[in-house]
Design an enzyme around this catalytic site. Sequence first.
Site, mmCIF file in Angstrom:
data_model
loop_
_atom_site.group_PDB
_atom_site.id
_atom_site.type_symbol
_atom_site.label_atom_id
_atom_site.label_comp_id
_atom_site.label_asym_id
_atom_site.label_seq_id
_atom_site.Cartn_x
_atom_site.Cartn_y
_atom_site.Cartn_z
ATOM 1 N N ASN A 82 26.004 40.621 7.610
ATOM 2 C CA ASN A 82 25.847 41.338 6.305
ATOM 3 C C ASN A 82 25.911 40.396 5.050
ATOM 4 O OD1 ASN A 82 26.396 43.913 4.378
ATOM 5 N ND2 ASN A 82 28.223 42.300 3.938
ATOM 6 N N LYS A 142 14.468 37.138 3.540
ATOM 7 C CA LYS A 142 14.564 38.275 4.352
ATOM 8 C C LYS A 142 13.516 38.680 5.367
ATOM 9 C CE LYS A 142 18.648 39.904 2.770
ATOM 10 N NZ LYS A 142 19.754 39.870 3.510
ATOM 11 N N TYR A 171 14.522 35.042 -1.903
ATOM 12 C CA TYR A 171 15.237 36.057 -1.444
ATOM 13 C C TYR A 171 14.233 36.808 -0.233
ATOM 14 C CZ TYR A 171 17.984 40.338 -0.778
ATOM 15 O OH TYR A 171 18.944 41.466 -0.372
ATOM 16 N N THR A 199 26.107 47.651 -5.902
ATOM 17 C CA THR A 199 26.918 46.542 -5.763
ATOM 18 C C THR A 199 26.763 45.240 -6.727
ATOM 19 O OG1 THR A 199 25.179 45.260 -4.359
ATOM 20 C CG2 THR A 199 26.606 46.981 -3.144
ATOM 21 N N ASP A 244 32.401 31.477 6.481
ATOM 22 C CA ASP A 244 31.675 31.038 5.576
ATOM 23 C C ASP A 244 30.159 30.549 6.189
ATOM 24 O OD1 ASP A 244 29.920 29.734 3.897
ATOM 25 O OD2 ASP A 244 31.558 28.786 2.853
HETATM 26 N N1 LIG Z 1 22.867 45.899 -2.934
HETATM 27 C C1 LIG Z 1 21.243 46.003 -2.534
HETATM 28 O O1 LIG Z 1 20.684 46.803 -3.113
HETATM 29 C C2 LIG Z 1 20.665 45.466 -1.184
HETATM 30 C C3 LIG Z 1 19.314 45.623 -1.028
HETATM 31 C C4 LIG Z 1 18.945 45.330 0.234
HETATM 32 C C5 LIG Z 1 19.470 44.524 0.962
HETATM 33 N N2 LIG Z 1 20.904 44.189 0.579
HETATM 34 C C6 LIG Z 1 21.585 43.323 1.474
HETATM 35 O O2 LIG Z 1 22.813 43.996 1.885
HETATM 36 C C7 LIG Z 1 23.741 42.739 2.116
HETATM 37 C C8 LIG Z 1 25.099 43.027 1.236
HETATM 38 O O3 LIG Z 1 24.785 43.155 0.124
HETATM 39 P P1 LIG Z 1 25.795 43.742 -0.983
HETATM 40 O O4 LIG Z 1 24.797 44.329 -2.076
HETATM 41 O O5 LIG Z 1 26.956 44.339 -0.549
HETATM 42 O O6 LIG Z 1 26.040 42.242 -1.894
HETATM 43 P P2 LIG Z 1 27.430 41.667 -2.475
HETATM 44 O O7 LIG Z 1 28.336 42.930 -3.139
HETATM 45 O O8 LIG Z 1 27.013 40.734 -3.415
HETATM 46 O O9 LIG Z 1 28.235 41.232 -1.476
HETATM 47 C C9 LIG Z 1 27.536 39.848 -0.472
HETATM 48 C C10 LIG Z 1 28.910 39.528 0.423
HETATM 49 O O10 LIG Z 1 28.355 38.461 0.954
HETATM 50 C C11 LIG Z 1 29.256 37.146 1.022
HETATM 51 N N3 LIG Z 1 28.889 36.085 0.822
HETATM 52 C C12 LIG Z 1 27.913 35.400 0.213
HETATM 53 N N4 LIG Z 1 27.832 34.192 0.553
HETATM 54 C C13 LIG Z 1 28.454 34.045 1.761
HETATM 55 C C14 LIG Z 1 28.623 32.888 2.641
HETATM 56 N N5 LIG Z 1 28.346 31.636 2.309
HETATM 57 N N6 LIG Z 1 29.354 33.224 3.690
HETATM 58 C C15 LIG Z 1 30.119 34.443 3.764
HETATM 59 N N7 LIG Z 1 29.908 35.487 3.063
HETATM 60 C C16 LIG Z 1 29.249 35.125 2.072
HETATM 61 C C17 LIG Z 1 29.944 37.795 -0.432
HETATM 62 O O11 LIG Z 1 31.207 36.878 -0.387
HETATM 63 P P3 LIG Z 1 31.884 36.433 -1.680
HETATM 64 O O12 LIG Z 1 32.311 37.628 -2.484
HETATM 65 O O13 LIG Z 1 32.735 35.486 -1.372
HETATM 66 O O14 LIG Z 1 30.686 36.024 -2.709
HETATM 67 C C18 LIG Z 1 29.979 38.954 -0.389
HETATM 68 O O15 LIG Z 1 31.220 39.479 0.418
HETATM 69 C C19 LIG Z 1 23.228 41.460 1.681
HETATM 70 O O16 LIG Z 1 22.635 40.725 2.955
HETATM 71 C C20 LIG Z 1 22.127 41.796 1.061
HETATM 72 O O17 LIG Z 1 21.033 40.822 0.778
HETATM 73 C C21 LIG Z 1 21.479 44.481 -0.476
#
Ligand SMILES: NC(=O)c1ccc[n+]([C@@H]2O[C@H](COP(=O)([O-])OP(=O)(O)OC[C@H]3O[C@@H](n4cnc5c(N)ncnc54)[C@H](OP(=O)(O)O)[C@@H]3O)[C@@H](O)[C@H]2O)c1
Length: 254
Positions: free
Chosen positions: A95, A181, A177, A212, A68
Amino acid sequence: MADAARQVVLITGANKGIGLETARQLHAHYRAGEGVTLLIGARDAQRGEAAAKELRDGGADAIFVRLDVEDQASIAQAAEQVQRRFGRLDTLINNAGWLDYAREGVASTADIAAMRKTFDINFFGLVATTQAMLPLLKRNSEMGRVSRVVNLTSILGSIAEHADVNSSIYQAKFLGYDCSKAAVNMFTNHLAHELRSLGIKVNAAHPGWVKTDMGGPNATLELAEGAKTSVQLATLGADGPTGGYYHMGVHMRW
Ligand SMILES: NC(=O)c1ccc[n+]([C@@H]2O[C@H](COP(=O)([O-])OP(=O)(O)OC[C@H]3O[C@@H](n4cnc5c(N)ncnc54)[C@H](OP(=O)(O)O)[C@@H]3O)[C@@H](O)[C@H]2O)c1
């Protein structure tokens, strides 16, 4: 200790979304070569175990590691676990991420508590995890191997994009956010500078707008595309770049 040739990769927030897909793609990438042990970082044991099992069912060598990023003790325990079992780490993929659409809002009214939580996860958690894993990454480099840190950032962390009226994200403002970043980008630059002489590659990855839980159903990229940038930066060779901010191999504007 790990098989000497095998890649050892830790991914935070790997129980779903881009993190889990990155693990799947890394397994496919290394399958024909040296192989990879995937350390599936997750804050929830059930969700983390389920993701690791899904990967193992697909033929991968995957181990759940409770991590975490908001909990320093769990970060330290995860580092100890990797030290005991492998003694080194080839690649850390930071990530895990968080975005509170409802409360972060625009600059004049953004909720301070919501922004603090976002910073705790996206920035302080990422820095703390990296600091804890650095001895393992350095040990890996000392063994003549390529070590890499991949920091998941976003186009939303780019001040140049926010200032450009023609940018696709000009209207998308989520203060907490976006600032978190931007801070990740600065950390990437500073850490890359510090570790350059050791040959450790430190880069930031913008995955694109990905379908996602965070990206939502209207996002433009499928998961498979969304993990590509992380995989590219996680598999860089000794001649690869450091200190950059990439999307699909193209350098972004800071
Ligand atoms: N999706 C997009 O369009 C997008 C665009 C730009 C950047 N990103 C970046 O890409 C990365 C992955 O995003 P995603 O879209 O895959 O999001 P997601 O599906 O919401 O997944 C986020 C992940 O982070 C975990 N997390 C949150 N808080 C945490 C904590 N305190 N300790 C450990 N794990 C934690 C979540 O765990 P839980 O399941 O336990 O909540 C989940 O596994 C992020 O850094 C995000 O900012 C995403």
